[in-house]
Write a protein that holds these residues in place. Sequence first.
Motif, short mmCIF file in Angstrom:
data_model
loop_
_atom_site.label_atom_id
_atom_site.label_comp_id
_atom_site.label_asym_id
_atom_site.label_seq_id
_atom_site.Cartn_x
_atom_site.Cartn_y
_atom_site.Cartn_z
N GLY A 81 -0.91 34.00 -9.73
CA GLY A 81 -1.37 33.73 -8.37
C GLY A 81 -1.11 32.30 -7.92
N HIS A 82 -0.27 31.58 -8.64
CA HIS A 82 0.04 30.19 -8.28
C HIS A 82 0.66 30.13 -6.89
N PRO A 83 0.35 29.10 -6.13
CA PRO A 83 0.90 29.03 -4.76
C PRO A 83 2.41 28.84 -4.69
N HIS A 84 3.03 28.42 -5.78
CA HIS A 84 4.48 28.20 -5.75
C HIS A 84 5.20 29.44 -6.30
N PRO B 58 5.66 10.02 -17.12
CA PRO B 58 6.18 10.00 -15.74
C PRO B 58 7.52 10.70 -15.56
N VAL B 59 8.23 10.96 -16.66
CA VAL B 59 9.52 11.64 -16.58
C VAL B 59 9.28 13.15 -16.55
N VAL B 60 9.65 13.77 -15.42
CA VAL B 60 9.38 15.20 -15.24
C VAL B 60 10.05 16.04 -16.32
N VAL C 82 7.50 21.97 -13.88
CA VAL C 82 6.73 21.87 -15.12
C VAL C 82 5.84 23.11 -15.31
N VAL C 83 5.16 23.50 -14.23
CA VAL C 83 4.27 24.66 -14.31
C VAL C 83 5.08 25.93 -14.57
N ARG D 70 10.61 15.46 -19.35
CA ARG D 70 9.88 15.46 -20.62
C ARG D 70 8.66 16.38 -20.53
N ARG D 71 7.99 16.37 -19.40
CA ARG D 71 6.85 17.27 -19.25
C ARG D 71 7.33 18.73 -19.25
N GLU D 72 8.50 18.97 -18.70
CA GLU D 72 9.09 20.32 -18.74
C GLU D 72 9.34 20.76 -20.18
N LYS D 73 9.93 19.87 -20.98
CA LYS D 73 10.20 20.21 -22.38
C LYS D 73 8.90 20.46 -23.14
N LEU D 74 7.90 19.67 -22.84
CA LEU D 74 6.60 19.85 -23.49
C LEU D 74 6.02 21.22 -23.13
N ALA D 75 6.17 21.61 -21.87
CA ALA D 75 5.61 22.88 -21.41
C ALA D 75 6.23 24.07 -22.13
N ALA D 76 7.43 23.92 -22.66
CA ALA D 76 8.09 25.00 -23.37
C ALA D 76 7.67 25.09 -24.83
N CYS D 77 6.90 24.12 -25.32
CA CYS D 77 6.48 24.11 -26.71
C CYS D 77 5.35 25.12 -26.92
N SER D 78 5.32 25.69 -28.12
CA SER D 78 4.28 26.66 -28.44
C SER D 78 3.09 25.97 -29.09
N ALA D 79 1.96 26.67 -29.12
CA ALA D 79 0.75 26.22 -29.82
C ALA D 79 0.27 24.85 -29.32
N LEU D 80 0.35 24.62 -28.01
CA LEU D 80 -0.16 23.38 -27.46
C LEU D 80 -1.68 23.42 -27.42
N PRO D 81 -2.34 22.27 -27.54
CA PRO D 81 -3.80 22.25 -27.43
C PRO D 81 -4.23 22.79 -26.06
N PRO D 82 -5.37 23.47 -25.99
CA PRO D 82 -5.82 24.06 -24.71
C PRO D 82 -5.92 23.05 -23.57
N ASP D 83 -6.38 21.84 -23.86
CA ASP D 83 -6.51 20.86 -22.79
C ASP D 83 -5.15 20.43 -22.26
N VAL D 84 -4.14 20.43 -23.11
CA VAL D 84 -2.78 20.09 -22.66
C VAL D 84 -2.23 21.20 -21.78
N VAL D 85 -2.49 22.44 -22.17
CA VAL D 85 -2.06 23.57 -21.35
C VAL D 85 -2.68 23.47 -19.96
N GLU D 86 -3.97 23.13 -19.90
CA GLU D 86 -4.62 23.00 -18.59
C GLU D 86 -4.01 21.87 -17.78
N THR D 87 -3.69 20.78 -18.43
CA THR D 87 -3.06 19.66 -17.72
C THR D 87 -1.71 20.06 -17.15
N LEU D 88 -0.91 20.75 -17.95
CA LEU D 88 0.41 21.18 -17.50
C LEU D 88 0.31 22.25 -16.41
#
Length: 505
Positions: free
Chosen positions: A148-151, A100-102, A130-131, A104-122
């Motif tokens: 092409g992201h809306p943001h 729930p802490v944004v 985070v995106v 932390r999700r931001e820090k995770l998004a900067a990590c390399s070699a994340l599993p594909p399903d985690v990349v899709e979640t992020l």
Amino acid sequence: MNHVLCGLAANAALPSDLVDRLTAIADADIAAELARRADLGRAQALELASRVAESAVWLAYAGRLTAADVDPVAQPEAALALLDGGAGRPEWARLLAADPVVERREKLAACSALPPDVVETLAADSDARVVAELALWTTPEVAARLAGHPHAAVRRAVAANEATPPAVLAALLTGEGLPPARRCLVCDREGSPFVHDPHCSRLDCDLLPGASCDGSHESTVHDIRQAALRNPVTPTEAVVGFVDHPSLLLRWALAARPGLPSQVCEQLAVDPCPGVRADLAENPAIDDATIRVLAGDRDRGVRRGLAHNPHVPLDVLTGLAGAAKVGATLLPRIAAALPDEVEVLARSPDPAVRMLVAQRRDLPPATRDALAADPDAKVVKSVAPHPGLSEARLRAMADRHGVRVVARIAANPDATPALLEDLTRHGPSVRKALREVARHRRATAPALVACLTDGQARPLAARHPALPPSVIVELLADTDGQVAAAAAANPSLPLTVMSDLVSRL
């Protein structure tokens, strides 16, 4: 902060049993020093991580903790540190992607070699920050999709990612082929139209000065273009049209790009902004004709930029030597000069040119000694730290030019202990020389005691192992916390004193 205990925690000579005792009472400041110790044992690292949460992150980054040592629920920041270093577990990434802490999700998004399903979640995260963080570091395939992201903030991150495919970067630069962005950080927070006050007094406001949105997200679109122009992967043919753009910042970003066509360089060389011309002058992409145009520029910053260009011809550089005011800097073209070029430069009638070549630290002995005997103090000052100069020659330099060169002589790695002592007694006193002596490996006890008279040299001298132990102990009570910490970190601090300091806890 207890400056003495922090310094003691950093002391390389601190015995392991005292490290144990400090670990048992460590606060965040002490733990920060303990975590950096090269001799910290595994048991000590685990104890420190369990006591001080922040230290677990430092220890994880330092490789002192493994995945088996970290609980991702109780220590999410340490888990993120291990994931960032490629030493975490895939299931941690899945857990933290739903944190729930944004931040932390931001820090995770900067990590390399994340599993594909985690990349899709992020990539589908509800928070654009985070995106955007994912977009900044992700693979070419994901970056192309996020373009092409809306943001608009996500698109700006894609534009800065050097893994983004060139065609996608070109589209971000022009906007062609992409659906319009629907949101930006400005209209997320404020109603349009809105221009952020550069002098905004709101303490919780994180919008950049001048950020604006009238419905077209114009300030973020501008940032997207600037990021794409700075991205070396963006195709040259996509960027050249910005050479006469009304935005100074976009022209400035263009001027620093590698591989610019000569006609674009020619236009930028007469840009009305000196900053654009200065960045162009330093750009290795410019040709000889543009170099010579810029050499006559009236702005000193432009001439200085040209002096730092690795491809500037020596005849142009020697002409710039006096006017560019480059200071005590080894210029790229001087560093690359061939032996015969070095000799020509060293014999130049212009002392500003001789000063440039005197910055090299690999001069032939005869050239080095000739520059050390130069009649111009600026030349002697430049060559003074050169290794291999004899004590007699260094003394002659000091006698001849006095305060103008004393500090640089003190920085010479071959300065003898006797010479360093004499430099601290130089009249008039040279404060910068005291600071150089205080950090010199050959400094003696008398020289270091003399350095204690200067406020900036004092903490350097307090940490020097040649300082007498009795003086080190006195400095533990210094009113300047920086000095007290340096004394406590001194490896020559008596062991009995170390033990006594810890025993008082």
